[in-house]
Structures are given as C-alpha cells and as structure tokens.
Design a protein around this motif. Structure first.
Motif, short mmCIF file in Angstrom:
data_model
loop_
_atom_site.label_atom_id
_atom_site.label_comp_id
_atom_site.label_asym_id
_atom_site.label_seq_id
_atom_site.Cartn_x
_atom_site.Cartn_y
_atom_site.Cartn_z
N ILE A 67 0.81 -1.22 0.00
CA ILE A 67 0.00 0.00 0.00
C ILE A 67 0.85 1.27 0.00
N ALA A 68 2.04 1.20 0.61
CA ALA A 68 2.85 2.40 0.77
C ALA A 68 3.10 3.17 -0.53
N PRO A 69 3.41 2.51 -1.66
CA PRO A 69 3.70 3.28 -2.89
C PRO A 69 2.50 4.06 -3.43
N VAL A 70 1.28 3.67 -3.06
CA VAL A 70 0.11 4.35 -3.63
C VAL A 70 -0.57 5.29 -2.64
N THR A 71 0.02 5.46 -1.47
CA THR A 71 -0.62 6.33 -0.49
C THR A 71 -0.70 7.78 -0.96
N THR A 72 0.39 8.28 -1.56
CA THR A 72 0.38 9.67 -2.01
C THR A 72 -0.63 9.91 -3.13
N PRO A 73 -0.66 9.07 -4.20
CA PRO A 73 -1.70 9.28 -5.22
C PRO A 73 -3.11 9.20 -4.67
N LEU A 74 -3.36 8.26 -3.76
CA LEU A 74 -4.70 8.13 -3.19
C LEU A 74 -5.06 9.33 -2.33
N ARG A 75 -4.09 9.88 -1.64
CA ARG A 75 -4.36 11.10 -0.86
C ARG A 75 -4.76 12.24 -1.78
N ASN A 128 -8.66 6.39 1.65
CA ASN A 128 -7.64 6.68 2.66
C ASN A 128 -6.91 5.40 3.08
N PRO A 129 -5.79 5.09 2.44
CA PRO A 129 -5.09 3.84 2.74
C PRO A 129 -4.40 3.86 4.09
N MET A 130 -4.27 5.04 4.70
CA MET A 130 -3.62 5.11 6.00
C MET A 130 -4.40 4.34 7.06
N THR A 131 -5.69 4.12 6.81
CA THR A 131 -6.50 3.39 7.78
C THR A 131 -6.01 1.96 7.95
#
Length: 208
Positions: A67-75, A128-131
C-alpha cells in the motif's frame, strides 16, 4: 478474548474519533438530509473502517509495503474528490438560498437516498489507505497474540467496526439535530458555507 474486544474498540475509536474532512462532510450532509440518509453515510464510513481492519488482520505486515507506494496518489485523489464535494455543496446551497421556495425544475439536486449516501461515503473513506496501515501497525505492535486465531481476529474486527459505527452515528445524529435547529434559509446557507470551507481546508491538509 476480553482483551481482544477492548483492543478492537480502542482501535476503532482511535481511527474514528479524529474528525477530518470526511467527518466534516458527514455532519454537513446529515444537517441538510433526513436522519436515515445521515445514518447511511455514517454506516458507509464505518464499513470502510471495518473492511480495512479485516484486511489488516488478514494481511498484517505484508500489506504495508504493497500500500505504501500508492498512499500519495490516493491522498491526492481523496483531496480532489472532497474539494469537489465542498464546491458542489456551496454552489447548491447558494442556488437554493437565492431561489428560496422556488420549485425544483429537475432532479439534479434531489437529496441523497440512504443507499447512495452509504456507497458515496464508503468510496470516499476507502480512498484513505492510512486506515489499513494504522490497523496493521496496531496488530503488529501487540505481537503474535493480537489475532492468533480466526475467532480472535473476527472479534477484533467486529469490535473495531462497532466502535466506528457508534461514533459515526453520533456525528450524523449531531448533524441532523443541527439541521433541525437551523431551519431558516440563511442558517442553512451559513452552515453549508462553513462546512464546505472546513472540508476544503481539511482535504488540502491531506496532501501537505
């Protein structure tokens, strides 16, 4: 088992209680909609929290590097969607205020149904992938016993889901009560503009 229930409840409240852009949008929607619509939106947010808790229990540490590589685009996507919703809410409220009691000429601004509200808020919250990273970190921090059996894992997810449901329903009910107090056109316009501004500010904060 009791410790797992408490851990799940604390995890659910920990992710749900901080009111961000989605929470502010929930209150705004509930304030101008029937209670059932606000409840549907609240359950959509809670369903996303429950889904991410389940993914964290099932995947644990393996999910974080995925998930880490796509957190910024998803944000960024989440921020754009939320700002768009804030702009649309402002435009709709201003037009309604100017029209006052004029009849609606089309269905473009028809109120959300509970099902549509559920799906809309489920989609927004899933962005929000941070969840899932939050839940995974909690599970890893508690060690191997955090979800050592399928039963304990299910209990943890259910407790986290119930915590999120209770908090989101509290927010939506508060929004509904606020909407009933501010029944005049000017009051509704003021709250709509204030909530839209707050949503936009919080959404921008996601990508800073």
């Amino acid at each position: 088992m009791g410790g797992t229930v408490v851990a799940g409840l604390l995890a659910g409240y920990g992710i749900a209680i901080p009111v961000g852009a989605v929470g502010a949008h929930l209150v705004a929607v509930a304030a101008r909609s029937p209670w059932r619509t606000g409840a549907g939106a609240a359950l959509g947010i809670a369903a996303a929290d429950g889904l991410y808790a389940l993914l964290a229990v099932l995947g644990g540490a393996a999910l974080v590097p995925v998930i880490a590589p796509v957190t910024t685009p998803l944000r960024w996507v989440s921020a754009v969607v939320l700002v768009g919703l804030a702009v649309r809410a402002t435009w709709t409220s201003v037009r309604a205020y100017r029209a006052r009691s004029a009849p609606v000429r089309d269905g473009a601004d028809a109120p959300l149904t509970p099902v549509r509200a559920f799906l809309a808020f489920l989609g927004i919250t899933i962005l929000n992938p941070m969840t899932v990273i939050y839940f995974a970190a909690l599970i890893l921090a508690r060690g191997p016993s955090a979800a050592s059996t399928a039963t304990e894992g299910a209990v943890f997810v259910l407790a986290a889901l119930l915590a999120s449901v209770s908090w989101q329903l509290l927010l939506s009910t508060g929004g509904t009560l606020l909407g009933r107090v501010l029944t005049g056109p000017r009051g509704r316009l003021t709250t709509a503009l204030a909530s839209s501004t707050l949503i936009a500010v919080l959404a921008v904060g996601l990508v800073r």
